[in-house]
Design a protein around this motif. Sequence first.
Motif, PDB file in Angstrom:
ATOM      1  N   SER A 108       0.844  -1.187   0.000  1.00  0.00           N
ATOM      2  CA  SER A 108       0.000   0.000   0.000  1.00  0.00           C
ATOM      3  C   SER A 108       0.882   1.241   0.000  1.00  0.00           C
ATOM      4  N   SER A 128      -4.788   5.890   1.161  1.00  0.00           N
ATOM      5  CA  SER A 128      -4.049   4.654   0.907  1.00  0.00           C
ATOM      6  C   SER A 128      -4.553   4.000  -0.370  1.00  0.00           C
ATOM      7  N   GLU A 130      -3.611   0.591  -3.109  1.00  0.00           N
ATOM      8  CA  GLU A 130      -2.926  -0.700  -3.153  1.00  0.00           C
ATOM      9  C   GLU A 130      -2.633  -1.067  -4.606  1.00  0.00           C
ATOM     10  N   ARG A 251      -8.781   3.289   5.712  1.00  0.00           N
ATOM     11  CA  ARG A 251      -8.634   2.892   4.320  1.00  0.00           C
ATOM     12  C   ARG A 251      -9.716   1.880   3.967  1.00  0.00           C
TER      13      ARG A 251
END
Length: 271
Positions: A108, A128, A130, A251
């Motif tokens: 992340s 955040s 990913e 997140r």
Amino acid sequence: MAYRVGDVLRVSCPFTPTVVTGVDEAHVSVRWPWWEIDPDAEGVRWNGEVALGRADPGELYMTDPPSLRLAPGDTCRVGIPARIIHVIDVHEYDPPQDTGWLPRPSLSLLILRAGEAPDAAAEFQGTSIEPSGGVPFTLDLVFRPYAFLDTGDDVADADGRAWHFDGPWTWAAYDGAGGVSAWPLALLTGGADPVAVAAATATGSHEAEVARWRRAAGLQDDAPSPAEQATGPELPAAGPGIRICRRPPRRGAQPADGCRRADVPMTGHRG
């Protein structure tokens, strides 16, 4: 690509059809088109929806039509138009995180939008994302401060001082005296190309490198770097990497209403 703190990136995500499942004053919830419910998740229950900020200028994702025009049951598209972001923290997970959805993320990035400076006083800051978490991001490197060095390199500066490089904002002087390195630099140990290090630092300075980063990140010339946020104008003499957030931001697995039941996760939390 291996990401690191300080990277300035261009992010985008193709707009993909979905359905609106709920709307309130602050958020629009949609069926998330890129994840699947993880049947083996432990202690996390996700219902397949994600909540997006309707009037948050820091929201990365957009809907088409705009979220303020949507109602439950409407069809729309969700994605990210190309925009500039910069990385303030990087986390790797081994094993991948148990989030309640698939694929489980192994990496992340905590990011800020272009023009948003790190704020060490903020309780929460950043969003955040990913890169390996199923959403089809396109991430292009725009600028990397000290791209000619590898994390863990040791260099000698023009004043004969030895420095350890753990990232552009995380230098440690072996004499413990603090300050900043004086260019040109010479590689002592590490994985960087010594010829490239010497060539890149033959002219310029640390201050000029930080100024280049500020311009790439869309920041004012007087905006403090993360190191300056934490310690004043000088870089820390030693110690771990500088964290911008006091606590991790909320997140993907966080419910929209703040409960622990993880029914409607938010895409991130803005400070």
